[in-house]
Design an enzyme around this catalytic site. Structure first.
Site, PDB file in Angstrom:
ATOM      1  N   HIS A 167      -7.652   5.298 -12.127  1.00  0.00           N
ATOM      2  CA  HIS A 167      -8.890   4.269 -12.021  1.00  0.00           C
ATOM      3  C   HIS A 167      -9.739   4.648 -10.789  1.00  0.00           C
ATOM      4  CE1 HIS A 167      -5.847   2.841  -9.218  1.00  0.00           C
ATOM      5  NE2 HIS A 167      -7.162   2.112  -8.627  1.00  0.00           N
ATOM      6  N   HIS A 219     -13.606   6.696  -5.189  1.00  0.00           N
ATOM      7  CA  HIS A 219     -12.552   7.902  -5.396  1.00  0.00           C
ATOM      8  C   HIS A 219     -11.714   7.442  -6.532  1.00  0.00           C
ATOM      9  CE1 HIS A 219     -10.528   5.002  -2.516  1.00  0.00           C
ATOM     10  NE2 HIS A 219      -9.296   5.591  -3.026  1.00  0.00           N
TER      11      HIS A 219
HETATM   12  P1  ATP Z   1       1.381   0.147  -3.975  1.00  0.00           P
HETATM   13  O1  ATP Z   1       0.786  -0.341  -2.933  1.00  0.00           O
HETATM   14  O2  ATP Z   1       2.385  -0.774  -4.575  1.00  0.00           O
HETATM   15  O3  ATP Z   1       2.227   1.448  -3.728  1.00  0.00           O
HETATM   16  P2  ATP Z   1      -0.862   0.619  -5.472  1.00  0.00           P
HETATM   17  O4  ATP Z   1      -1.664   1.228  -4.224  1.00  0.00           O
HETATM   18  O5  ATP Z   1      -1.332   1.606  -6.739  1.00  0.00           O
HETATM   19  O6  ATP Z   1       0.608   0.521  -5.417  1.00  0.00           O
HETATM   20  P3  ATP Z   1      -2.140  -1.816  -4.806  1.00  0.00           P
HETATM   21  O7  ATP Z   1      -1.882  -1.668  -3.502  1.00  0.00           O
HETATM   22  O8  ATP Z   1      -2.217  -3.216  -5.568  1.00  0.00           O
HETATM   23  O9  ATP Z   1      -1.459  -0.860  -5.843  1.00  0.00           O
HETATM   24  O10 ATP Z   1      -3.636  -1.469  -5.113  1.00  0.00           O
HETATM   25  C1  ATP Z   1      -4.493  -1.404  -6.174  1.00  0.00           C
HETATM   26  C2  ATP Z   1      -5.576  -0.650  -5.916  1.00  0.00           C
HETATM   27  O11 ATP Z   1      -6.494  -1.180  -4.914  1.00  0.00           O
HETATM   28  C3  ATP Z   1      -5.557   0.928  -5.654  1.00  0.00           C
HETATM   29  O12 ATP Z   1      -6.778   1.530  -6.052  1.00  0.00           O
HETATM   30  C4  ATP Z   1      -5.572   0.864  -4.018  1.00  0.00           C
HETATM   31  O13 ATP Z   1      -5.905   1.924  -3.471  1.00  0.00           O
HETATM   32  C5  ATP Z   1      -6.772  -0.168  -3.932  1.00  0.00           C
HETATM   33  N1  ATP Z   1      -6.276  -1.111  -2.741  1.00  0.00           N
HETATM   34  C6  ATP Z   1      -5.062  -1.212  -2.038  1.00  0.00           C
HETATM   35  N2  ATP Z   1      -5.125  -1.876  -0.881  1.00  0.00           N
HETATM   36  C7  ATP Z   1      -6.657  -1.949  -0.621  1.00  0.00           C
HETATM   37  C8  ATP Z   1      -7.312  -2.503   0.620  1.00  0.00           C
HETATM   38  N3  ATP Z   1      -6.807  -2.889   1.480  1.00  0.00           N
HETATM   39  N4  ATP Z   1      -8.693  -2.125   0.687  1.00  0.00           N
HETATM   40  C9  ATP Z   1      -9.290  -1.339  -0.356  1.00  0.00           C
HETATM   41  N5  ATP Z   1      -8.544  -1.007  -1.508  1.00  0.00           N
HETATM   42  C10 ATP Z   1      -7.335  -1.163  -1.616  1.00  0.00           C
END
Ligand code: ATP
Ligand code: MG
EC number: 3.1.4.58
Length: 171
Positions: free
Chosen positions: A39, A121
């Site tokens: 995504h 990205h």
């Molecule tokens: P995990 O953190 O459990 O390893 P994940 O990163 O796939 O799994 P999330 O952390 O819920 O899942 O993130 C969902 C999306 O939001 C991903 O594209 C992640 O890169 C983005 N994301 C997560 N945290 C942030 C943040 N603080 N700022 C911007 N984007 C974020």
């Protein structure tokens, strides 16, 4: 619940992104994002209560975004925590406007966390052992989009699962 707004690739593009993820994984190691999780995050909301999540889902269902086409032509990485991604060489004005427009709406709901910088990205690898490889395949993809998806991120194990909650109107 943990929420974010994203573009979800159509099946053909998902497959091509998956092929790039395979190539990157072979060279850089780490954890390959599963195809179904690929995504582009437009806005990360973080933890949101159930009532507000319901309101946001309704709002997204009634939203119509301008259709656009994003050119992916570059590899990139975030050193910490070892993310390898694909995206664009140049900033994309339409995605930047969409990101800003979405955050205007989120801020109208008092949601904090608007970032100072947006780098569109698609994450392909997490915790990569090598961040750069000079023999990665050329990236040349066009992503036509006309909808944003509100996604619930559920982490009850190793990797997060993403569950779509609402989609904007197709334009
Ligand atoms: P995990 O953190 O459990 O390893 P994940 O990163 O796939 O799994 P999330 O952390 O819920 O899942 O993130 C969902 C999306 O939001 C991903 O594209 C992640 O890169 C983005 N994301 C997560 N945290 C942030 C943040 N603080 N700022 C911007 N984007 C974020
Ligand atoms: Mg995360």
């Amino acid at each position: 619940m943990r929420l974010f707004l994203a573009l979800v690739p159509p099946p053909g593009l998902r497959e091509r992104l998956g092929a790039l993820a395979d190539a990157a994984h072979a060279r850089c190691g780490g954890r390959r994002m599963p195809d179904e999780s690929l995504h582009l995050t437009l806005a990360f909301l973080g933890e949101v209560g159930d009532d507000l999540a319901g309101e946001l889902a309704e709002e997204i269902r009634s939203l119509a975004i301008p259709a656009g086409c994003w050119t992916l032509d570059a590899w990139g990485h975030f050193r910490c925590p070892g993310i390898v991604w694909v995206g664009g060489h140049r900033p994309d004005a339409a995605l930047q406007r969409l990101h800003e427009r979405l955050w205007d709406r989120l801020e109208a709901h008092q949601l904090p966390g608007r970032p100072s910088r947006f780098i569109p990205h698609v994450t392909l690898l997490r915790r990569a052992e090598r961040l750069e490889a000079d023999d990665l395949p050329h990236v040349d993809l066009e992503w036509s989009y006309n909808q944003v998806t509100l996604i619930h991120s559920i982490n009850d194990g190793q990797a997060a699962r993403y569950v779509p909650l609402a989609r904007s109107r197709a334009t």
